[in-house]
Motif scaffolding. Structure first.
Motif, PDB file in Angstrom:
ATOM      1  N   LEU A 167       0.837  -1.199   0.000  1.00  0.00           N
ATOM      2  CA  LEU A 167       0.000   0.000   0.000  1.00  0.00           C
ATOM      3  C   LEU A 167       0.876   1.255   0.000  1.00  0.00           C
ATOM      4  CD1 LEU A 167      -2.924   1.012   0.143  1.00  0.00           C
ATOM      5  CD2 LEU A 167      -2.765   0.967   2.627  1.00  0.00           C
ATOM      6  N   SER A 168       1.954   1.174   0.788  1.00  0.00           N
ATOM      7  CA  SER A 168       2.880   2.301   0.863  1.00  0.00           C
ATOM      8  C   SER A 168       3.438   2.635  -0.525  1.00  0.00           C
ATOM      9  CB  SER A 168       4.006   1.955   1.839  1.00  0.00           C
ATOM     10  OG  SER A 168       4.966   2.956   1.829  1.00  0.00           O
ATOM     11  N   THR A 169       3.833   1.595  -1.262  1.00  0.00           N
ATOM     12  CA  THR A 169       4.379   1.810  -2.611  1.00  0.00           C
ATOM     13  C   THR A 169       3.296   2.385  -3.532  1.00  0.00           C
ATOM     14  OG1 THR A 169       5.653  -0.174  -2.189  1.00  0.00           O
ATOM     15  CG2 THR A 169       5.732   0.669  -4.422  1.00  0.00           C
ATOM     16  N   TRP A 170       2.084   1.848  -3.419  1.00  0.00           N
ATOM     17  CA  TRP A 170       0.997   2.332  -4.286  1.00  0.00           C
ATOM     18  C   TRP A 170       0.703   3.818  -4.039  1.00  0.00           C
ATOM     19  CZ3 TRP A 170      -2.775  -2.271  -2.950  1.00  0.00           C
ATOM     20  CH2 TRP A 170      -2.341  -3.418  -3.606  1.00  0.00           C
ATOM     21  N   THR A 171       0.787   4.242  -2.776  1.00  0.00           N
ATOM     22  CA  THR A 171       0.439   5.636  -2.486  1.00  0.00           C
ATOM     23  C   THR A 171       1.419   6.618  -3.136  1.00  0.00           C
ATOM     24  OG1 THR A 171       1.681   5.536  -0.431  1.00  0.00           O
ATOM     25  CG2 THR A 171      -0.697   5.214  -0.253  1.00  0.00           C
ATOM     26  N   MET A 172       2.639   6.150  -3.429  1.00  0.00           N
ATOM     27  CA  MET A 172       3.647   7.081  -3.969  1.00  0.00           C
ATOM     28  C   MET A 172       3.807   6.975  -5.487  1.00  0.00           C
ATOM     29  SD  MET A 172       6.531   7.071  -0.990  1.00  0.00           S
ATOM     30  CE  MET A 172       6.515   5.347  -0.598  1.00  0.00           C
ATOM     31  N   ASN A 173       3.236   5.927  -6.074  1.00  0.00           N
ATOM     32  CA  ASN A 173       3.300   5.772  -7.527  1.00  0.00           C
ATOM     33  C   ASN A 173       2.156   6.586  -8.158  1.00  0.00           C
ATOM     34  OD1 ASN A 173       2.772   4.827 -10.162  1.00  0.00           O
ATOM     35  ND2 ASN A 173       3.757   2.880  -9.699  1.00  0.00           N
TER      36      ASN A 173
ATOM     37  N   PRO B 222      -5.377   7.845  -8.005  1.00  0.00           N
ATOM     38  CA  PRO B 222      -6.703   7.270  -7.692  1.00  0.00           C
ATOM     39  C   PRO B 222      -6.903   7.078  -6.186  1.00  0.00           C
ATOM     40  CG  PRO B 222      -5.709   6.075  -9.510  1.00  0.00           C
ATOM     41  CD  PRO B 222      -4.677   7.028  -9.012  1.00  0.00           C
ATOM     42  N   LEU B 223      -5.850   6.651  -5.470  1.00  0.00           N
ATOM     43  CA  LEU B 223      -5.989   6.484  -4.013  1.00  0.00           C
ATOM     44  C   LEU B 223      -6.270   7.823  -3.332  1.00  0.00           C
ATOM     45  CD1 LEU B 223      -3.231   3.896  -3.043  1.00  0.00           C
ATOM     46  CD2 LEU B 223      -5.633   3.784  -2.417  1.00  0.00           C
ATOM     47  N   LEU B 224      -5.576   8.871  -3.810  1.00  0.00           N
ATOM     48  CA  LEU B 224      -5.803  10.209  -3.248  1.00  0.00           C
ATOM     49  C   LEU B 224      -7.257  10.636  -3.472  1.00  0.00           C
ATOM     50  CD1 LEU B 224      -4.791  12.927  -2.059  1.00  0.00           C
ATOM     51  CD2 LEU B 224      -4.086  13.572  -4.354  1.00  0.00           C
ATOM     52  N   LEU B 225      -7.762  10.343  -4.682  1.00  0.00           N
ATOM     53  CA  LEU B 225      -9.160  10.709  -4.985  1.00  0.00           C
ATOM     54  C   LEU B 225     -10.134   9.940  -4.088  1.00  0.00           C
ATOM     55  CD1 LEU B 225      -9.007  10.963  -8.885  1.00  0.00           C
ATOM     56  CD2 LEU B 225      -9.094  12.836  -7.229  1.00  0.00           C
ATOM     57  N   VAL B 226      -9.813   8.673  -3.820  1.00  0.00           N
ATOM     58  CA  VAL B 226     -10.668   7.874  -2.923  1.00  0.00           C
ATOM     59  C   VAL B 226     -10.668   8.497  -1.522  1.00  0.00           C
ATOM     60  CG1 VAL B 226     -10.829   5.634  -1.736  1.00  0.00           C
ATOM     61  CG2 VAL B 226     -10.424   5.707  -4.194  1.00  0.00           C
ATOM     62  N   ILE B 227      -9.469   8.892  -1.057  1.00  0.00           N
ATOM     63  CA  ILE B 227      -9.360   9.506   0.281  1.00  0.00           C
ATOM     64  C   ILE B 227     -10.153  10.815   0.326  1.00  0.00           C
ATOM     65  CG2 ILE B 227      -7.735  10.619   1.894  1.00  0.00           C
ATOM     66  CD1 ILE B 227      -5.689   8.458   0.927  1.00  0.00           C
TER      67      ILE B 227
ATOM     68  N   ARG C  35       3.854  10.359   2.318  1.00  0.00           N
ATOM     69  CA  ARG C  35       3.707   9.700   1.012  1.00  0.00           C
ATOM     70  C   ARG C  35       3.048  10.648   0.007  1.00  0.00           C
ATOM     71  NH1 ARG C  35       4.053   6.384   5.037  1.00  0.00           N
ATOM     72  NH2 ARG C  35       5.216   4.482   4.696  1.00  0.00           N
ATOM     73  N   LEU C  36       2.110  11.444   0.515  1.00  0.00           N
ATOM     74  CA  LEU C  36       1.487  12.453  -0.341  1.00  0.00           C
ATOM     75  C   LEU C  36       2.549  13.460  -0.800  1.00  0.00           C
ATOM     76  CD1 LEU C  36      -1.133  13.711  -1.504  1.00  0.00           C
ATOM     77  CD2 LEU C  36      -1.372  14.967   0.629  1.00  0.00           C
ATOM     78  N   ALA C  37       3.468  13.780   0.111  1.00  0.00           N
ATOM     79  CA  ALA C  37       4.556  14.714  -0.223  1.00  0.00           C
ATOM     80  C   ALA C  37       5.385  14.159  -1.377  1.00  0.00           C
ATOM     81  CB  ALA C  37       5.433  14.967   1.001  1.00  0.00           C
ATOM     82  N   MET C  38       5.674  12.860  -1.319  1.00  0.00           N
ATOM     83  CA  MET C  38       6.452  12.245  -2.399  1.00  0.00           C
ATOM     84  C   MET C  38       5.639  12.218  -3.701  1.00  0.00           C
ATOM     85  SD  MET C  38       9.174  11.635  -0.784  1.00  0.00           S
ATOM     86  CE  MET C  38      10.215  10.654  -1.825  1.00  0.00           C
ATOM     87  N   LEU C  39       4.334  11.966  -3.563  1.00  0.00           N
ATOM     88  CA  LEU C  39       3.458  11.865  -4.742  1.00  0.00           C
ATOM     89  C   LEU C  39       3.366  13.191  -5.500  1.00  0.00           C
ATOM     90  CD1 LEU C  39       1.325  10.045  -6.287  1.00  0.00           C
ATOM     91  CD2 LEU C  39      -0.385  11.097  -4.815  1.00  0.00           C
ATOM     92  N   VAL C  40       3.219  14.277  -4.745  1.00  0.00           N
ATOM     93  CA  VAL C  40       2.988  15.568  -5.417  1.00  0.00           C
ATOM     94  C   VAL C  40       4.282  16.331  -5.701  1.00  0.00           C
ATOM     95  CG1 VAL C  40       0.685  15.816  -4.393  1.00  0.00           C
ATOM     96  CG2 VAL C  40       2.646  16.877  -3.272  1.00  0.00           C
ATOM     97  N   ASP C  41       5.404  15.750  -5.270  1.00  0.00           N
ATOM     98  CA  ASP C  41       6.682  16.461  -5.427  1.00  0.00           C
ATOM     99  C   ASP C  41       6.894  16.947  -6.866  1.00  0.00           C
ATOM    100  OD1 ASP C  41       9.230  17.370  -4.497  1.00  0.00           O
ATOM    101  OD2 ASP C  41      10.124  15.670  -5.543  1.00  0.00           O
TER     102      ASP C  41
ATOM    103  N   LEU D 292       3.861   2.942   7.337  1.00  0.00           N
ATOM    104  CA  LEU D 292       2.408   3.128   7.265  1.00  0.00           C
ATOM    105  C   LEU D 292       1.781   2.250   8.341  1.00  0.00           C
ATOM    106  CD1 LEU D 292       0.721   4.734   5.148  1.00  0.00           C
ATOM    107  CD2 LEU D 292       0.373   2.601   3.946  1.00  0.00           C
ATOM    108  N   ARG D 293       0.746   2.743   9.012  1.00  0.00           N
ATOM    109  CA  ARG D 293       0.158   1.909  10.069  1.00  0.00           C
ATOM    110  C   ARG D 293      -1.341   2.200  10.199  1.00  0.00           C
ATOM    111  NH1 ARG D 293       1.787   4.675  15.837  1.00  0.00           N
ATOM    112  NH2 ARG D 293       0.543   6.533  15.551  1.00  0.00           N
TER     113      ARG D 293
END
Lengths: 55, 652
Positions: B279-285, B291-296, B387-393, B499-500
């Motif tokens: 899940l951690s890897t998916w959040t940063m790809n 799509p995960l961000l949109l779900v959140i 992870r969001l920080a890495m995603l939007v970097d 992630l926890r």
């Protein structure tokens, strides 16, 4: 307590040192020195309530 | 045990991150003969104790937690000072077996510094429970220092091996090579150093290049007349690498550690909670992360804050509790006991303390902010934000920021005022100005967003138009600002914590604390705003101001009554959003007008508190420029949107 962003450990000294002084009625946040996140510190009332629960 | 002068004892210094079991190691080594005192000149406590290993007697020092040799906090400064001044026989670096990857870079720094390091891999029992098998012998071979595995908290596993490793310690020096260009820089600086130091010159060179003030001072003293030449080379190198020096050093250490750990950790299949890592890897790809961000956003903000907070709870509190019970009761009391018109107006009038101030604060804003803080605390406690920080970097770099700016941006959804304070943590002046501008313009605070989500979700398509307008303005203004505002573009690097599953107690504490803080701050301001509006009404100043706004409202295609929401909005963003709520419930806005008003009001000027903080942080000139730009853009975008919606028939 741990920083809620980067999970670095924050000590009570940091709470005293890092407050920006911007809060009316005393600082209720600690700025993490590692990432800058503002972490809330429970106020006196909430703190007492939590302590009572722990006991 | 008789007290001996400390000078006669050899020293063991325990170092490591907080919460890795350092104090347990200290206790099992020293037993009960310990003292705790402040380190000279500081308020930081250091524990000292003694122990006998073989024929040698040792003084053991338990240092405050440190994450790296380059200190950020007072505790880390003290821990490093102990390493610099106490001439240890052995430095025991205690690390958590579950987080080798995060903690090994500091081991590397300690070895690099030429310190006599013994690595204690603690909490092995927990790591094994998670299915991790750690090859201690292989790690020892690769690091070329004694490495001990154990779990000293339970059954003192590894204590004998640790004592043996301390007793048999023989100095050895391994060197781990950085990339060629960095190696050249290190070589250039270290070759010019002539003084004698406790720490290795390779390590000192890296700290000089990272502008560690304490090390600079020590080297200045150590080098004497030679320092000027050294300083010049250091400055030249820093200038040449001004964009990415910290990043390069950190990434190089990470690369070396990854190499060292290859083959050291074996994860048993089926035992690992592998879903968290996946899940951690998916959040940063980007392909899966967006799509995960949109779900959140959909469940966290739209459904929970917009639907439940701004819909269900506000309906109950505002529509039932206040409108049906509290307001009639308080108005009745005022009618009966207060003979003066002006006082009745002050308490229960159109802008009354109770009918406007208390109702807005308690019945509209608090439930929305409360539900937002719950959602925020759940996401925060899960470790998603880094992870969001890495995603939007990558996207943020296009608008002159980087992933680090996620902190003020995300905090801005809570309150833009406090987020503006946090922009000071960004590295360059350029980033601070761009982040301040975007916060003032296109980041709605939680209460404003909650009201808008609640109002627009009832009109098909309106929410999509509002969101597209916000994202469009955010990106467009960011892209233009990145071209116009001068300055360097720093790189972004951060460690990703695990992630926890969010802990209920943490979520509750954070939510209640934030709600308490918010209410304490917002309530008096709402009262003050009510009094100002009441005075404005009685004196006629408010009517004059509303009249002055009327032409602007007409340009936006809005009814004259909408002026009040904009005037409210200048007091506080959330106050303005509550004004919009009243306009809609009174049936004064059609779908196009509601959308245009929501977009313009979201973009409209920062509230008084945010403006004052902007002025404090960025100065009068910049904050006034931002104020004027935001005002112009808000009304310009509102006007254009109204024209577009009317011309195309969207939302008609």
């Amino acid at each position: 307590m741990k920083c809620s962003f980067c999970k670095h450990e924050l000590t009570l000294d940091m709470v005293r040192d890092q407050g920006c002084g911007g809060c009316a009625g005393g600082c209720r946040k600690v700025h993490c020195p590692y990432c800058g996140q503002e972490n809330p510190i429970p106020g006196r009332f909430l703190d007492r309530l939590l302590q009572r629960e722990k006991k | 045990m008789a007290e001996q002068p400390e000078q006669q004892d050899k020293k063991i210094i325990l170092v490591g991150n907080p919460n890795v079991g350092k104090s347990v190691v200290f206790n099992v080594l020293t037993g009960s003969y310990t003292t705790v005192s402040n380190y000279p000149g500081t308020s930081v406590e250091v524990s000292r104790g003694q122990c006998q290993i073989g024929s040698d007697r040792f003084l053991v020092l338990d240092t405050p937690g440190m994450y790296a040799l380059l200190p950020i906090t007072e505790e880390e400064r003290v821990a490093r000072r102990i390493l610099l001044e106490e001439s240890p026989q052995v430095v025991v670096h205690v690390i958590d077996a579950r987080n080798l990857e995060r903690m090994l870079p500091m081991t590397l720094q300690l070895i690099e510094a030429g310190l006599p390091v013994v690595l204690m891999v603690n909490i092995m029992d927990e790591a094994e429970r998670l299915g991790m098998q750690i090859d201690i012998a292989l790690l020892q071979e690769k690091l070329q220092i004694p490495v001990v595995g154990g779990a000293l908290g339970r059954g003192r596993r590894g204590l004998w091996e640790l004592r043996q490793a301390i007793q048999d310690y023989l100095p050895r020096q391994a060197t781990f090579a950085y990339a060629t260009d960095l190696e050249k820089d290190i070589q250039r600086v270290s070759s010019l150093m002539l003084g004698d130091y406790i720490l290795g010159k390779r390590s000192l060179s890296l700290m000089l290049l990272q502008r560690d003030e304490e090390i600079v001072e020590r080297v200045r003293v150590g080098e004497g007349e030679n320092y000027a030449a050294l300083e010049q080379v250091v400055n030249e190198t820093i200038f040449a690498r001004r964009v990415d020096l910290h990043l390069r050093i950190n990434l190089e250490r990470k690369r070396i550690c990854n190499g060292l750990l290859t083959g050291v950790i074996v994860q048993q299949q089926g035992m690992q909670p592998a879903w968290t890592e996946r899940l951690s890897t998916w959040t940063m790809n980007p392909w899966t992360g967006i799509p995960l961000l949109l779900v959140i956003l959909y469940f966290g903000l739209y459904q929970f804050v917009g639907g439940f907070g701004a819909g269900t709870i506000v309906d109950i509190l505002e529509g039932t509790v206040f409108e049906e019970y509290l307001n009639p009761w308080v108005i009745g009391l005022s009618e009966r006991y207060i003979p003066w018109y002006w006082l009745k107006e002050l308490i229960v009038g159109e802008y009354g303390l109770f009918t406007l101030g208390v109702r807005y604060a308690v019945a509209i804003i608090l439930p929305i902010v409360g539900t937002f803080f719950v959602a925020f605390a759940v996401i925060e406690d899960s470790g998603y934000f880094p992870r969001l920080a890495m995603l939007v970097d990558r996207v943020f770099k296009k608008i002159g920021l980087n992933g680090r700016a996620v902190i003020p941006m995300v905090l801005g959804f809570g309150c833009d005022t406090m987020a503006t304070v946090v922009t000071r943590t960004l590295e360059s002046q350029r980033e601070r100005i761009i982040a301040t501008l975007l916060l003032a313009l296109a980041i709605p605070c939680s209460a404003q967003m909650g009201v808008i989500l609640g109002l627009l979700s009832g009109v098909p398509g309106a929410l999509a138009v509002w969101m597209a307008s916000m994202v469009g303005v955010f990106l467009l203004v960011g892209l233009l600002a990145a071209q116009v505002v001068p300055g360097v573009r720093p790189m972004f690097y951060m460690e990703i914590p695990p992630l926890r599953v969010p802990q209920l107690q943490n979520v509750l504490i954070k939510t209640l604390t934030r709600m308490q803080w918010y209410f304490m701050e917002v309530f008096p301001l709402f009262m003050i705003a009510s009094v100002i509006l009441w005075a404005g009404k009685l004196s006629g100043a408010l009517a004059w101001l509303v009249q002055a706004f009327n032409p602007v409202m007409r340009l936006l295609g809005l009814p004259n009554e909408a002026s009040t929401a904009f005037i409210f909005g200048f007091f506080r963003r959330d106050f303005g959003a509550a004004g919009l709520y009243d306009l809609q419930t009174e049936g004064l806005l059609d779908p196009v007008q509601l959308t245009v008003a929501a977009v313009t009001l979201t973009l409209f000027v920062p509230c008084v508190a945010q403006f004052l903080v902007m002025q404090k942080e960025r100065g009068w000139k910049t904050s006034l420029q931002i104020f004027l730009l935001v005002t112009g853009l808000a009304f310009g975008v509102g006007w254009a949107l109204n024209r577009l919606l009317l011309a195309t028939g969207i939302l008609a």
